[in-house]
Design an enzyme around this catalytic site. Structure first.
Site, PDB file in Angstrom:
ATOM      1  NE  ARG A  56      17.286   7.767 -11.053  1.00 45.12           N
ATOM      2  CZ  ARG A  56      17.819   7.349 -11.904  1.00 45.12           C
ATOM      3  NH1 ARG A  56      17.311   6.139 -12.532  1.00 45.12           N
ATOM      4  NH2 ARG A  56      18.923   7.970 -12.553  1.00 45.12           N
ATOM      5  CE1 TYR A 110      -5.983   0.463  -0.833  1.00 44.90           C
ATOM      6  CE2 TYR A 110      -4.336   0.367  -2.629  1.00 44.90           C
ATOM      7  CZ  TYR A 110      -4.968   1.111  -1.600  1.00 44.90           C
ATOM      8  OH  TYR A 110      -4.725   2.263  -1.677  1.00 44.90           O
ATOM      9  CG  ASP A 182      -0.907  -7.037  -1.471  1.00 47.88           C
ATOM     10  OD1 ASP A 182      -0.539  -7.183  -0.450  1.00 47.88           O
ATOM     11  OD2 ASP A 182      -1.244  -5.826  -1.946  1.00 47.88           O
ATOM     12  CE  LYS A 207      -1.681   0.426   4.072  1.00 44.66           C
ATOM     13  NZ  LYS A 207      -1.110   0.714   2.657  1.00 44.66           N
TER      14      LYS A 207
HETATM   15  C1  LIG Z   1      -3.671  -4.679   0.422  1.00 43.61           C
HETATM   16  C2  LIG Z   1      -2.931  -3.575   0.119  1.00 43.61           C
HETATM   17  N1  LIG Z   1      -1.995  -3.656  -0.958  1.00 43.61           N
HETATM   18  C3  LIG Z   1      -1.646  -2.574  -1.443  1.00 43.61           C
HETATM   19  C4  LIG Z   1      -1.537  -1.450  -1.029  1.00 43.61           C
HETATM   20  C5  LIG Z   1      -0.891  -0.124  -1.284  1.00 43.61           C
HETATM   21  O1  LIG Z   1      -0.005   0.379  -0.583  1.00 43.61           O
HETATM   22  P1  LIG Z   1       0.754   1.706  -0.483  1.00 43.61           P
HETATM   23  O2  LIG Z   1      -0.295   2.734   0.151  1.00 43.61           O
HETATM   24  O3  LIG Z   1       2.102   1.826   0.473  1.00 43.61           O
HETATM   25  O4  LIG Z   1       1.047   2.250  -1.779  1.00 43.61           O
HETATM   26  C6  LIG Z   1      -2.586  -1.203   0.085  1.00 43.61           C
HETATM   27  C7  LIG Z   1      -2.689   0.125   0.798  1.00 43.61           C
HETATM   28  O5  LIG Z   1      -3.668   0.227   1.605  1.00 43.61           O
HETATM   29  C8  LIG Z   1      -3.101  -2.409   0.687  1.00 43.61           C
HETATM   30  O6  LIG Z   1      -4.010  -2.274   1.757  1.00 43.61           O
END
Ligand SMILES: Cc1ncc(COP(=O)(O)O)c(C=O)c1O
Length: 389
Positions: A56, A110, A182, A207
């Site tokens: 953890r 997102y 991000d 991803k």
């Molecule tokens: C640009 C972006 N940021 C964050 C996330 C969140 O990621 P996770 O599904 O691994 O929690 C996604 C998920 O599709 C995303 O496309």
């Protein structure tokens, strides 16, 4: 003894770091592949609180190696891997914001991040202002004395818009605000926001970083002290990753460079082909001259990415027929893996919005988002051609 580990400041190329970064030099008899250590607890030194390894805390062997490697790829002092991309964004916000603080975010983010900012943070006493990210004066106008964080996503999901960070880095620095980016869509092969003045970079490692559609993970990179604050939140909010996910992530990273470069090339091929197809009204790909941010993408990205979007000329009514006819490209959410995927944002990341609100941010009905995988691009084009017939 000479330290022959691959760590610290390095002049090695990203392709090499993706394979060797952060690992100790192997001695005769050592496994070439980092072993999976599934044990949650580890023998603790007697008489000290230091040296406690626990899953953890994300400090067990499989976590340590992958975190060092990602930090080297990002050019960061430190990285922390968490249980998901949303875990990474949530814990970063928990560490940077307190009740009474203010967050300024790009409007183009997102859907999961949108929910966090629209519902969870306000419930904790954090105020949030969303701005049109292309209006540079809008950012400045949104800043208050309470602003602690500026957040943006680039390239943007699902429109592939590329944002200009330059006015924001100056604004963030002069006001002592943390700039959080991000960069999931790009991966560190195509874009390393810390090199452009960001303070923190976040990825959904689900991803490109893993790249094989088989783990959920997120990563936060920045200064040692910043990442340590996120670690404290991760530990108490229970957002640590599982050792097996970390092991698969390390394995996935080894091919990151070769995968992303191939995906860059294939997406360009598909985008160029789609441009002249009569059934397609518009192609969104930063590598095309028709893209509104093409010049900026050329200047700031090392590759245009594997993500693209197509707008069907026949609109939203035509999408079921096209999606059902595809044979190689799979209709599924998520992105960045070896299999090519297609999704309709109106039923996934942007399902919470009205058709009008989606159209206003460049996602009309009939908009299909593609994550180009590692298949031969000619086969992908043939698959699309027969589906669009
Ligand atoms: C640009 C972006 N940021 C964050 C996330 C969140 O990621 P996770 O599904 O691994 O929690 C996604 C998920 O599709 C995303 O496309």
């Amino acid at each position: 003894m000479t330290d022959r580990s691959v760590s610290g400041a390095s002049t090695l190329a990203l392709a090499t770091l993706a394979i060797h970064g952060g690992r100790a030099h192997a001695a005769p008899g050592d496994a070439v592949v980092q072993p999976l250590v599934q044990s949650v607890n580890h023998v603790q030194p007697v008489g000290t609180a230091d040296g406690v390894l626990y899953t953890r805390y994300a400090n067990t062997p499989n976590a340590q190696i992958v975190q060092r490697r990602i930090a080297m790829l990002e050019g960061a002092e430190s990285s922390l891997v968490l249980a998901s991309g949303m875990g990474a964004t949530s814990c970063t916000m928990l560490s940077l914001l307190r009740p009474g603080d203010h967050l300024v975010t790009s409007n183009w983010i997102y859907g999961g991040t949108r929910k966090l900012f629209d519902h969870e943070l306000p419930a904790m006493g954090v105020t949030v202002t969303s701005v049109d990210p292309t209006e540079s004066r809008g950012w400045r106008r949104a800043i208050t004395k309470q602003t602690r964080v500026i957040f943006l996503e680039s390239p943007v999901n699902p429109t592939t818009r590329v944002l200009d960070m330059r006015p924001l880095t100056a604004l963030a620095k002069e006001s002592g605000i943390a700039l959080v980016v991000d960069a999931t869509f790009a991966s560190p092969i195509n874009f390393r926001p810390l090199e452009h003045g960001a303070d923190v970079v976040i990825h959904s490692a689900t991803k490109y970083l893993n790249g094989h559609h088989d783990i959920l993970a997120g990563v936060v990179s920045g200064t040692e002290s910043m990442v340590d604050e996120v670690r404290q939140k991760m530990m108490v909010w229970g957002q640590a990753p599982d050792p097996f996910a970390l092991w698969l992530l390390e394995r996935g990273l080894k091919t990151l460079d070769v995968r992303v470069r191939r995906q860059n090339q294939s997406a360009m091929r598909v985008a160029e082909w789609a441009q002249s197809h009569p059934a397609i009204a518009r192609v969104h790909y930063p590598g095309l001259e028709s893209h509104p941010d093409h010049a900026l993408a050329r200047e700031t990205l090392d590759g245009f990415g594997g993500m693209l979007a197509l707008e069907l000329a026949a609109g939203g009514d035509a999408t079921p027929q096209v999606l059902e006819r595809l044979r190689l490209i799979t209709h599924a959410p998520s992105l960045g893996g070896v299999d090519s995927l297609v999704s309709e944002p109106r039923y996934t990341s942007h399902a919470h919005m009205t058709p009008e609100a989606r159209a206003a941010i460049g996602i009309p009905d009939g908009f299909l988002r593609f994550s180009i995988g590692l298949e031969d691009p000619d086969d992908l084009i043939a698959d699309l051609a027969q589906a669009l017939e």
